[in-house]
Design a protein around this motif. Structure first.
Motif, short mmCIF file in Angstrom:
data_model
loop_
_atom_site.label_atom_id
_atom_site.label_comp_id
_atom_site.label_asym_id
_atom_site.label_seq_id
_atom_site.Cartn_x
_atom_site.Cartn_y
_atom_site.Cartn_z
N ASN A 100 11.99 -33.08 15.12
CA ASN A 100 10.87 -34.00 15.01
C ASN A 100 10.01 -33.55 13.83
O ASN A 100 9.71 -32.35 13.71
N ILE A 133 5.08 -33.44 15.63
CA ILE A 133 4.94 -32.26 16.49
C ILE A 133 3.50 -31.74 16.46
O ILE A 133 2.93 -31.38 17.50
N SER A 145 10.94 -31.69 29.59
CA SER A 145 11.98 -31.40 28.61
C SER A 145 12.58 -32.70 28.09
O SER A 145 13.07 -33.50 28.88
N PHE A 146 12.51 -32.91 26.79
CA PHE A 146 13.18 -34.04 26.14
C PHE A 146 14.49 -33.51 25.57
O PHE A 146 14.51 -32.85 24.53
N LEU A 168 6.21 -39.34 21.92
CA LEU A 168 5.74 -38.04 22.43
C LEU A 168 4.22 -37.93 22.48
O LEU A 168 3.66 -37.59 23.52
N PHE A 228 10.95 -25.82 20.37
CA PHE A 228 11.09 -26.98 19.50
C PHE A 228 11.94 -26.62 18.29
O PHE A 228 12.22 -25.44 18.03
N LEU A 239 11.55 -29.52 23.40
CA LEU A 239 11.92 -30.64 22.54
C LEU A 239 13.24 -30.26 21.86
O LEU A 239 13.28 -29.31 21.06
#
Length: 543
Positions: free
Chosen positions: A216, A221, A185-186, A197, A237, A212
């Protein structure tokens, strides 16, 4: 008979008498010894029987089997998903106290150490950028086989652009070294460098769950998801608001095994979600759990319903779990019925009442459970009536309606982590308790229980709110106690117990100081820490 012969005869008779007496005495002593041995053996047997009985009394309490210890620790340590690690910078946060509890359990004895060690190491949280290299240093000399214990990694730190390559290399080493890491997990509030990434996760074949938290661009992605496509089962995301030049030029992401998808979308990025849905950028034939996260902005019914409906039209035919998640929206209703119509297989529906105009107008044939988020504490009667007044004819398969307290302390996927069928009667209720923290699952309701001292003060802990920058700064000044990190990896290696010593981070600011000078000092001290970041990845070549 006189003379020497008479004397010799008398001496022989005397010696015979003495020998006879000694034999008699020896026989008496032998009998006494035999009696003593028998008496001693009887006492030994009695003592053995007592010890045997005592051992049966002691075993269940002093040395239970590892399986029982594991079950005890499972019920003692709060689940990872209800403890927010991002709040570790607050004053005396629950997350830090849980880490201290884990370390205390590990240090009790060898039996507890062996059982509790996975609880301490299964979740790794990187709060500062230099902690990752310290973690790798601990894992390099891994006599305790910690590498196989780590299962989830959360990254909350800011990553400088100039440090991108080194941090990506360190993440590659971490994923290659720890084969059981399945979740990454970012969660940093700052966007990661553009190439981080794909570089860090490109060969992470063990990652099945990816989160995420920041916008992004699709051109970042997309390649990342293509690299991870054979493995991903769960994905969360954000749809970026940046312009997508041409959907037809984007390579398709074939996520054949993806079952759980969460998409966060804002008013500005709604058009991109519509384009991606119409162009079928994602190929997700196995999707059964779908969550839409509506960002905290003003939405119109046309925009929200349009992008969500287009996505459900393309991918909603097999979805069995649908959630419309939001934090701040109020009075901006979405066309929920159109979404339900496009997802005919739904069994579990989760929504916030602020974005549903009239619950009584909704209808679906297969929904079994409805979860409704609420912000009020305690739950008001009017909100509870929403569940009781649902027309059963509109939901013929409905089994239960549950209310979930909506706070920043609870994860958005709580309805999946705590399934709705666990508490079917008032006797089935349970709770998670740790110090002043208590989350209770009552019949038809999941909520926090306020401690008595909080009720006396009149505040609501654990409930999400909006804080000023001044409040955030004050919290940061007092955030120096108890944060778990890998800053003291050298001490860990010297003690041979790096697993037990995730020592607390300490900044230069004093916990008792209320002046701005401490904050300035902490920022000044942060600069040499950044300058000292490990850039020589050859140190870890022996992995």
């Amino acid at each position: 008979m006189d003379g020497p012969e008479s004397w010799l005869h008398d001496e022989v008779r005397r010696l015979e008498r003495e020998n006879k007496a000694l034999r008699k005495e020896n026989e008496d002593l032998a009998e006494e010894i035999l009696d003593s041995q028998e008496e001693m053996q009887e006492k030994i047997n009695a003592y053995d029987e007592i010890l045997h009985k005592i051992s049966y009394l002691r075993k269940p309490f002093s040395q239970p089997p590892p399986e029982i210890l594991h079950m005890i620790f499972e019920r003692t340590i709060p689940p990872y998903f209800i403890i927010d690690s991002s709040a570790s910078l607050c004053l005396n946060p629950i997350w830090v106290q849980v880490q201290q509890q884990k370390k205390s359990i590990v240090e009790v004895c060898r039996a507890w150490h062996d059982v509790a060690l996975p609880f301490l190491w299964e979740d790794v949280v990187i709060l500062r950028v230099y902690e990752l290299s310290n973690l790798l240093s601990v894992l390099k000399d891994d006599s305790l086989k910690l590498r196989r214990l780590i299962r989830r990694v959360e990254i909350h730190c800011f990553i400088p652009l100039w440090y991108e390559e080194h941090f990506a290399r360190q993440l590659q080493l971490l994923f290659a070294t720890c084969p059981r890491i399945s979740s990454c997990s970012f969660l940093s509030q700052c966007p990661p460098p553009p190439k981080l990434l794909p570089t860090a996760l490109g060969n992470a074949s063990n990652i099945t769950s990816l989160v995420l938290s920041h916008d992004n661009p699709i051109d970042i992605i997309g390649p990342l998801l293509i690299l991870l496509s054979p493995y991903l089962v769960s994905l969360s995301f954000h749809i970026s608001a940046s312009v997508i030049p041409s959907i037809s030029d984007l390579p398709r992401c074939h996520l054949l095994h993806l079952r759980d998808l969460t998409i966060w979308v804002s008013h500005a990025s709604a058009g991109n979600l519509s384009s991606l849905a119409v162009g079928r950028w994602l190929e997700i034939p196995s999707i059964i759990q779908l969550t839409f996260g509506l960002r905290s902005e003003s939405w119109s019914d046309d925009v929200s319903t349009g992008c969500l409906s287009l996505f459900c039209k393309e991918y909603g035919s097999a979805v069995r779990f649908l959630q419309i998640q939001t934090r701040m929206l109020k009075g901006n209703y979405i066309g929920a019925q159109s979404l339900l119509d496009l997802c005919p297989a739904i069994e579990h529906f989760v929504v916030h009442p602020n974005i549903i105009g009239d619950f009584s107008s909704l209808t679906h044939k297969k929904i079994k459970w409805i979860d409704i988020w609420f912000n009020d504490e305690p739950l008001t009667a009017s909100k509870r009536d929403l569940g009781h007044k649902l027309p059963r004819a509109n939901f013929p398969a409905l089994q239960a309606v549950r209310f979930l307290q909506h706070t920043d302390a609870l994860p958005y996927n709580l309805p999946l982590l705590i399934p709705p069928g666990l508490v079917r009667t008032a006797e089935d209720t349970f709770s998670f308790q740790f110090l002043d923290f208590e989350m209770r699952h009552d019949y038809e309701q999941v909520h926090f229980v306020q401690p008595d001292w909080v009720a006396a003060v009149g505040s609501k802990p654990y409930e999400g709110g909006i804080y000023s920058d001044e409040d955030d700064m004050q919290e940061d000044e007092h955030s120096t106690e108890g944060e778990s990190s890998f800053e003291s990896s050298e001490d860990e290696s010297e003690n041979g117990a790096g697993d037990e010593r995730n020592d607390s981070d300490t900044d230069s600011s004093s916990a008792d100081s209320e002046s701005g000078s401490d904050l300035i000092n902490s920022i000044t001290d942060f600069e040499p820490e950044m300058d000292a970041l490990e850039t020589d990845t050859s140190l870890f070549d022996e992995y």
